[in-house]
Design an enzyme around this catalytic site. Structure first.
Site, PDB file in Angstrom:
ATOM      1  CD  GLU A  10      -3.071  -0.329   2.367  1.00 16.30           C
ATOM      2  OE1 GLU A  10      -2.900   0.689   3.068  1.00 16.30           O
ATOM      3  OE2 GLU A  10      -3.864  -1.228   2.655  1.00 16.30           O
TER       4      GLU A  10
ATOM      5  CG  ASP B   3      -3.321   8.052   7.999  1.00 20.85           C
ATOM      6  OD1 ASP B   3      -3.274   6.822   8.203  1.00 20.85           O
ATOM      7  OD2 ASP B   3      -3.516   8.550   6.877  1.00 20.85           O
TER       8      ASP B   3
END
Lengths: 259, 395
Positions: free
Chosen positions: A48, A59
């Site tokens: 990824e 995040d």
């Protein structure tokens, strides 16, 4: 190699697929390239590749900072695509919607096809807002895995399973990427529930940091995404040592994928 | 009720703007909020309690005051909606009272909030104290340094203030962090957003909790002057005070609506916070609207003398009102706002917030083009005590 074949190969070998996450261009594109080589050498199945963004809502600190370092070295969407094209591993892009929208949705999908991208994950478009992008990607044979969170309720889970392609990304805990130590959120039960709803592979991510975390997923999931732990492993060391640290952790994670 | 209130469509869009661009983990929380909101909005007892708190605790209704000596206001009636006289000194508290009541109704024990200059943080800490709820406020590290007094104030009120790092260490990063914290504790936590921004239903909800400003103004105008205002002016950062006052006049097509953005050092300089004027369509903090951003889609640093307007986005309903032509958006630069600040202080004995001074400056400009039959209403969204140190440092 496409996503389905990658998971098929891992399954045949009786192990989990290992999907490391790294931020493209952290701290520069050259380092990312070396890290990708080491991930391939350690036996990762897919990678990824994060597209840097300054306001990453999903995040935690580790990946947010990695994104800032990548932006500082001038990593654009075009640079990420160029890096992906040279990757020794099949690439899934992981990027927030606004940079993709500014690139142009159709142009982005086309550029992904040109760079041989196998999948795209956009963490801030859930089911509803992702339709246009999903259509543009699928028309070019690029998969769009969708996330299932611990808070996602049953009727919606079924719809996500219908609309997802490539695999279903199962978020292991509440919160953002990189956090760990929370109690698992009925993950075992959630995975069993998903099995009955979809034939797609199930990959578990968010907060998977150690080989032990990976081993616990055996017999339940088909793959695992490890991001923040890898970034932590090379964020504070010299560029020369970065590749070595990444290799060591990725190798240990890959062994854990075997049980 | 929803239709006559100009509510967004089922996906949370005002025209082409709004929506819900959030991580999957937050979708259920937004759904839960939406259901609770519909229930509360349809419940007369909820509104009765809200208005009782605004009356007894906040001090509403606020006066509509006609200026006497302000240059520009001698010939043309210029009226100030005195939101600066609210408890805590700004319109922000109208919204935090509403959201705290909703949080209590939903059984949430903990409030979280972002704050830039600290005004929304103080307003949230205040209702947290009043209702006995735990409050955590997220604030950029740079803002904590710049607004030490408000940090102390929030702590006095019992809130915990958390310093947020990130690229700019200001409001934008504080909102990011509040979303992250919410994602980790959605079960027991209510996120009190301070403006008409964020994912659906926030822009709609915050507007509804601010529309009391417009409802009062409309009634006050009709009672005192027997007619509606010719112009309604409000400053726009995220845009909650503006939508609060605009919302009562949307159906009155003769009433011109003016949103005043912060020009900063000038729109052409690039050092500005005028998202509608100088930005482009993008997605920030969960909704599609105008954003100050690079060609690559990275959010730009903003500049304004007024911390409350120093935000790279703007509420999606404003983007819609601009596109539909119902409201007009203009800019006032730092220097013009500072001059208006001084002018209102010296001529009227009212010290406005620097945010509101932008609206005053535009009203002075507009008054030159209006006659004695017109009524120019300005939303004086807050008082300027918080800005005194900054003003003093500039002289």
């Amino acid at each position: 190699m496409g996503i389905a074949r990658v998971f098929g190969r891992a399954q045949k070998q009786g192990r989990l697929a290992l999907i490391p996450y790294i931020m493209a261009g952290d701290p520069d594109v050259e380092t990312s390239q070396r890290v990708l080589d080491q991930l391939a050498r350690a036996g990762a199945d897919l990678v990824e590749l994060g597209i840097p963004y300054g306001d990453p809502l999903a995040d935690g600190t580790t990946i947010a900072r990695a994104g800032q370092r990548a932006l500082k070295s001038g990593t654009t969407v075009a640079a990420v695509l160029a890096l992906a094209k040279k990757s020794p591993l099949p690439v899934i892009l992981f990027g927030y919607f606004n940079p993709i929208m500014q690139f142009g949705i159709d142009g982005f999908a086309q550029a992904c096809e040109d760079a041989c991208i196998v999948g795209v994950i956009v963490p801030d478009v859930a089911l509803e807002e992702g339709q246009e992008l999903r259509a543009a990607l699928l028309a070019r044979g690029i998969k769009m895995p969708l996330l299932v969170a611990p808070t996602t309720r049953p009727p919606r889970i079924a719809t996500i399973c219908e609309q997802a392609s490539g695999f279903v990304y199962v978020v292991s805990r509440l919160g953002v990427t990189g956090r760990s130590g929370d109690e698992e959120f009925g993950l075992r039960q959630r995975l069993a529930e998903l099995r009955s709803l979809t034939d797609l592979p199930l990959a578990v991510g968010f907060g998977i940091r150690t080989p032990d975390d990976v081993r616990r997923l055996h017999g339940q999931a088909d793959g695992t995404v490890v991001g923040s732990a890898l970034i932590d492993a090379y964020a504070d060391v010299s560029k020369e040592k970065a590749a070595q640290h990444v290799y060591r952790l990725a190798k240990a994670l890959r062994e854990a994928c075997e049980g | 009720m929803p239709i006559e209130r100009n509510s967004p469509d089922r996906r949370g869009y005002f025209g082409n703007f709004g929506g819900r661009f959030v991580p999957e983990v937050l979708v259920a929380a937004l759904d839960e909020l939406e259901v609770a909101l519909e229930g509360a909005f349809a419940d007369p007892e909820f509104w009765a309690e809200y208005h009782a708190v605004l009356r007894d605790f906040v001090g509403r209704p606020t006066p509509l005051y006609r200026v006497g000596r302000l240059p520009g206001g001698e010939r043309v009636p210029v009226l100030l909606k005195r939101e600066d006289l609210n408890h805590t000194g700004a319109h922000k508290v109208n919204n935090t009272v509403g959201q705290a009541l909703l949080a209590r109704r939903m059984g949430k024990k903990r409030l979280i909030a972002e704050t830039g200059a600290g005004q929304h943080g103080v307003a949230t800490a205040t209702v947290g104290a009043k209702f006995g709820m735990h409050v955590d406020v997220y604030m950029g590290a740079l803002d904590i340094e710049r607004q030490a007094l408000n940090v102390y104030l929030m702590e006095l009120l019992g809130a915990r203030v958390h310093s947020v790092g990130g690229a700019s260490q200001t409001l934008k990063d504080a909102i990011n962090e509040a979303f992250r914290v919410w994602a980790a504790r959605v079960e027991d936590t209510f996120y009190v957003i301070g403006s008409v921004v964020g994912a659906h239903p926030y822009p709609y909800m915050v507007r509804e909790f601010q529309r009391v400003i417009g409802d009062e103004t409309r009634e006050q105008c009709l009672q005192r002057f027997g007619r509606l205002p010719s112009d309604v002016i409000a400053c726009v950062g995220g845009g909650s005070n503006a939508l609060g006052i605009f919302s009562a006049f949307l159906a009155d097509s003769d009433v011109r609506l003016w949103g005043v953005e912060a020009g900063g050092e000038g729109v052409e300089s690039g050092r500005t916070a005028a998202a509608l004027t100088a930005g482009s369509v993008g997605v920030l903090h969960g909704s599609r609207s105008y954003v100050l951003q690079s060609a690559e889609g990275q959010v730009r640093e903003t500049q304004s003398v007024s911390a409350g307007l120093d935000y790279p986005g703007v509420g999606p309903e404003h983007a819609h009102l601009r596109e539909s032509g119902r409201a007009t958006y203009v800019t006032i630069d730092d220097a013009e706002a500072l001059a208006a600040f001084r002018s209102l202080a010296a001529h009227e004995g009212i010290i406005p917030a620097l945010e509101s001074a932008h609206a005053i400056a535009f009203a002075q400009r507009l008054a030159g083009q209006r006659g004695a039959d017109d009524l120019v209403v300005v939303n004086l969204s807050g008082r300027g005590d918080k800005d005194i140190a900054q003003i003093r440092a500039r002289t």
